[in-house]
Structure formats: C-alpha cells, structure tokens
Design a protein around this motif. Sequence first.
Motif, PDB file in Angstrom:
ATOM      1  N   GLY A  73       0.790  -1.234   0.000  1.00  0.00           N
ATOM      2  CA  GLY A  73       0.000   0.000   0.000  1.00  0.00           C
ATOM      3  C   GLY A  73       0.814   1.272   0.000  1.00  0.00           C
ATOM      4  O   GLY A  73       0.245   2.373   0.059  1.00  0.00           O
ATOM      5  N   THR A  74       2.139   1.161  -0.086  1.00  0.00           N
ATOM      6  CA  THR A  74       2.989   2.351  -0.023  1.00  0.00           C
ATOM      7  C   THR A  74       3.238   2.935  -1.408  1.00  0.00           C
ATOM      8  O   THR A  74       3.007   2.284  -2.423  1.00  0.00           O
ATOM      9  N   ARG A  75       3.727   4.168  -1.424  1.00  0.00           N
ATOM     10  CA  ARG A  75       4.002   4.840  -2.699  1.00  0.00           C
ATOM     11  C   ARG A  75       5.069   4.094  -3.494  1.00  0.00           C
ATOM     12  O   ARG A  75       4.995   3.996  -4.716  1.00  0.00           O
ATOM     13  N   HIS A  76       6.071   3.579  -2.799  1.00  0.00           N
ATOM     14  CA  HIS A  76       7.185   2.904  -3.472  1.00  0.00           C
ATOM     15  C   HIS A  76       6.737   1.606  -4.145  1.00  0.00           C
ATOM     16  O   HIS A  76       7.421   1.106  -5.034  1.00  0.00           O
ATOM     17  N   ILE A 193       4.492   9.774  -8.173  1.00  0.00           N
ATOM     18  CA  ILE A 193       4.070   9.829  -6.763  1.00  0.00           C
ATOM     19  C   ILE A 193       4.418  11.186  -6.162  1.00  0.00           C
ATOM     20  O   ILE A 193       4.052  11.471  -5.025  1.00  0.00           O
ATOM     21  N   GLY A 194       5.125  12.039  -6.934  1.00  0.00           N
ATOM     22  CA  GLY A 194       5.480  13.365  -6.452  1.00  0.00           C
ATOM     23  C   GLY A 194       6.573  13.335  -5.401  1.00  0.00           C
ATOM     24  O   GLY A 194       6.856  12.293  -4.799  1.00  0.00           O
ATOM     25  N   ARG A 195       7.191  14.466  -5.193  1.00  0.00           N
ATOM     26  CA  ARG A 195       8.241  14.596  -4.182  1.00  0.00           C
ATOM     27  C   ARG A 195       7.646  15.035  -2.848  1.00  0.00           C
ATOM     28  O   ARG A 195       6.580  15.656  -2.814  1.00  0.00           O
ATOM     29  N   PRO A 196       8.334  14.738  -1.758  1.00  0.00           N
ATOM     30  CA  PRO A 196       7.807  15.121  -0.443  1.00  0.00           C
ATOM     31  C   PRO A 196       7.802  16.634  -0.254  1.00  0.00           C
ATOM     32  O   PRO A 196       8.587  17.347  -0.875  1.00  0.00           O
ATOM     33  N   THR A 197       6.925  17.090   0.590  1.00  0.00           N
ATOM     34  CA  THR A 197       6.851  18.517   0.904  1.00  0.00           C
ATOM     35  C   THR A 197       7.340  18.750   2.333  1.00  0.00           C
ATOM     36  O   THR A 197       7.385  17.822   3.154  1.00  0.00           O
ATOM     37  N   VAL A 202      12.814  11.914   1.677  1.00  0.00           N
ATOM     38  CA  VAL A 202      12.409  11.123   0.515  1.00  0.00           C
ATOM     39  C   VAL A 202      12.091   9.691   0.931  1.00  0.00           C
ATOM     40  O   VAL A 202      11.087   9.109   0.497  1.00  0.00           O
ATOM     41  N   GLU A 203      12.928   9.125   1.794  1.00  0.00           N
ATOM     42  CA  GLU A 203      12.720   7.739   2.216  1.00  0.00           C
ATOM     43  C   GLU A 203      11.386   7.575   2.934  1.00  0.00           C
ATOM     44  O   GLU A 203      10.630   6.632   2.666  1.00  0.00           O
ATOM     45  N   ARG A 204      11.091   8.505   3.837  1.00  0.00           N
ATOM     46  CA  ARG A 204       9.816   8.426   4.565  1.00  0.00           C
ATOM     47  C   ARG A 204       8.637   8.620   3.616  1.00  0.00           C
ATOM     48  O   ARG A 204       7.594   7.984   3.777  1.00  0.00           O
ATOM     49  N   HIS A 205       8.818   9.481   2.631  1.00  0.00           N
ATOM     50  CA  HIS A 205       7.747   9.756   1.661  1.00  0.00           C
ATOM     51  C   HIS A 205       7.435   8.513   0.825  1.00  0.00           C
ATOM     52  O   HIS A 205       6.275   8.120   0.706  1.00  0.00           O
ATOM     53  N   VAL A 206       8.463   7.883   0.254  1.00  0.00           N
ATOM     54  CA  VAL A 206       8.218   6.752  -0.645  1.00  0.00           C
ATOM     55  C   VAL A 206       7.734   5.520   0.107  1.00  0.00           C
ATOM     56  O   VAL A 206       6.984   4.703  -0.439  1.00  0.00           O
ATOM     57  N   LEU A 207       8.149   5.368   1.359  1.00  0.00           N
ATOM     58  CA  LEU A 207       7.732   4.210   2.142  1.00  0.00           C
ATOM     59  C   LEU A 207       6.418   4.454   2.879  1.00  0.00           C
ATOM     60  O   LEU A 207       5.889   3.547   3.541  1.00  0.00           O
ATOM     61  N   GLY A 208       5.884   5.684   2.767  1.00  0.00           N
ATOM     62  CA  GLY A 208       4.614   6.005   3.404  1.00  0.00           C
ATOM     63  C   GLY A 208       3.437   5.590   2.530  1.00  0.00           C
ATOM     64  O   GLY A 208       3.568   5.333   1.341  1.00  0.00           O
ATOM     65  N   ARG A 209       2.266   5.562   3.159  1.00  0.00           N
ATOM     66  CA  ARG A 209       1.053   5.168   2.448  1.00  0.00           C
ATOM     67  C   ARG A 209       0.345   6.403   1.890  1.00  0.00           C
ATOM     68  O   ARG A 209       0.510   7.514   2.388  1.00  0.00           O
ATOM     69  N   PHE A 210      -0.436   6.177   0.842  1.00  0.00           N
ATOM     70  CA  PHE A 210      -1.183   7.264   0.229  1.00  0.00           C
ATOM     71  C   PHE A 210      -2.250   7.774   1.202  1.00  0.00           C
ATOM     72  O   PHE A 210      -2.887   6.982   1.908  1.00  0.00           O
TER      73      PHE A 210
END
Length: 275
Positions: A73-76, A193-197, A202-210
């Motif tokens: 379910g993650t962005r990555h 999936i866009g870049r984190p704000t 980046v790691e937390r963003h890609v491993l996070g869920r939508f």
Amino acid sequence: MNLIDAWNRFRRFVSPLINEFLTFVTMRRLLTRVLNRVLLNESFSPVMVPEAEIHSHGRRKLVVGLGNPGMEGTRHSVGMAVLGALAARLDVADRWRGDKQVSGEVIVSEIQHTHVVLLRPRLLMNINGVSVAKAAGKYGIRPEDILLVHDELDKPLGKINIKHGGSARGHNGVRSCVDCLQTDVMQRLRVGIGRPTGKTSVERHVLGRFSSEERKVLDSVLVQSVDLLLSQLSQQESKQDSPSSPSSPAGGRGAAQKRTEPRASPAEDSSAAGS
C-alpha cells in the motif's frame, strides 16, 4: 583576506564530509550489486528452456510490478498496485501463485496472441532485479520484451508515461534490474508519486502510504495505467506482426541509445482528476 581564509576553512571542513558521503553511496551500490550477483547465482540467459505452460510459438512478454513485499500500500510499491489492477482487468486476479524459482508471484495469461507473464517480486526493492532476471530466463523472455512498472518521484501523482529504456535515474529497483539483466533496454511505465513537501525525507515519503485524498487520485491513475499497459502490449504485437517493421534490437546499452520516445497517447502523461 578574511573572506578567503573563511572560505578555505569552510572548504577544508566540507570536503571530507562530501568524500565520506560519496564513498558511502558508492559502497552501498557496490554491495547491492554483489548481493544481486550472489542471489542470481548465474548470468542472465535469454535462451533458457521456457516454462511448459508457455507455448513454444508466439511472442512472450513479462510485465513486472516493482515494490517491497509486505508494503503493497505504499508509494514505493505503486507498481504492484498497477499490476494487481491489470490482473483484475484480465480477470485473472485469483491466479497468483508463488514461484520459488523466480523469487516472486506470477500469473501466466494471454493478451490477444501474446503470452504474458505478470510478476510480483518477493524480494526487497533494491534487489528486485534478481527476481526479474530469473523469471526472464525461466520463461524465455528477452530484455526488450520486459515492461517494468514503478513509482516516479519526478512526476506528480496523477501523471504516468512510458519510457523506452535508459538509465535508472536514481530508482534502486530499476538499477537492480539493469544490473541483473546486464542491459537497460527494458521499457518502463513510470507512475508519478510526487516529491515530499516540507521536512519529510524522501525515504519516509516513498515508504509512506497514500493519504485518503491521494487514494481518490490513485484510483483514476490505476485505470489509466492499465489502459496504457494494454495499449502498449497491443502496439508491440502489431509491430511484431508487421512485415515492414524491423526486428527488435539485441539487448544492451548500445541498443537503448537508438530508441526514441513514443508519441503521447490519451492515457500517457495525463493528469488524473483532482491532481
């Protein structure tokens, strides 16, 4: 002179840090490549005997959803979500089966006259290429007939496009595939999936869920991605059947340099509602 002295002191302080960082990145990539080789055990060979369930005649293709097992379910792992949507569209979602030989889950299906293998690697993203190379060898599929589906930081959520080969551009899963297959000719469906704000890494963003809002956009993206995959597979079959079309280039980085980007299709590089 004070400004020059300050700059020299700053440079002496920063230079070792930069060197250590570059060394860390280089060593990490080197260790990943070694791990790829150890797990693969042998070089990729496109002439291995294919699985019996794949007919000996007709084109074969491999569609891979890159991601991390257990983190679907993650962005990555959005590539896995796209592959799941494709399986549902083909009405074969109940046919996933584990295959220890390829370190992944597979479905063998058919689209028009093309035999298609869907693959969900069960290895971590950084070594997904091991699973892809094993599946390509087992089913007798050439690198140019492999389509990787993966997340793309440099595209906002709601944007997708097909890229014909080329460098991994910082994506570790793609880099592993290039390393294990020893070529970069594989086609890629890049799902934004866009870049984190803010201060999110980046790691937390890609491993996070939508988020709930992102999932509304994602539903449309999955539909568009499947449409584009089916269109791409159909186009490839048409080109293969056409007597005037040239044969596919042999695998290798040199062949990748001769490719051009395809013309945009309605689903390609398009924005989903709410993006």
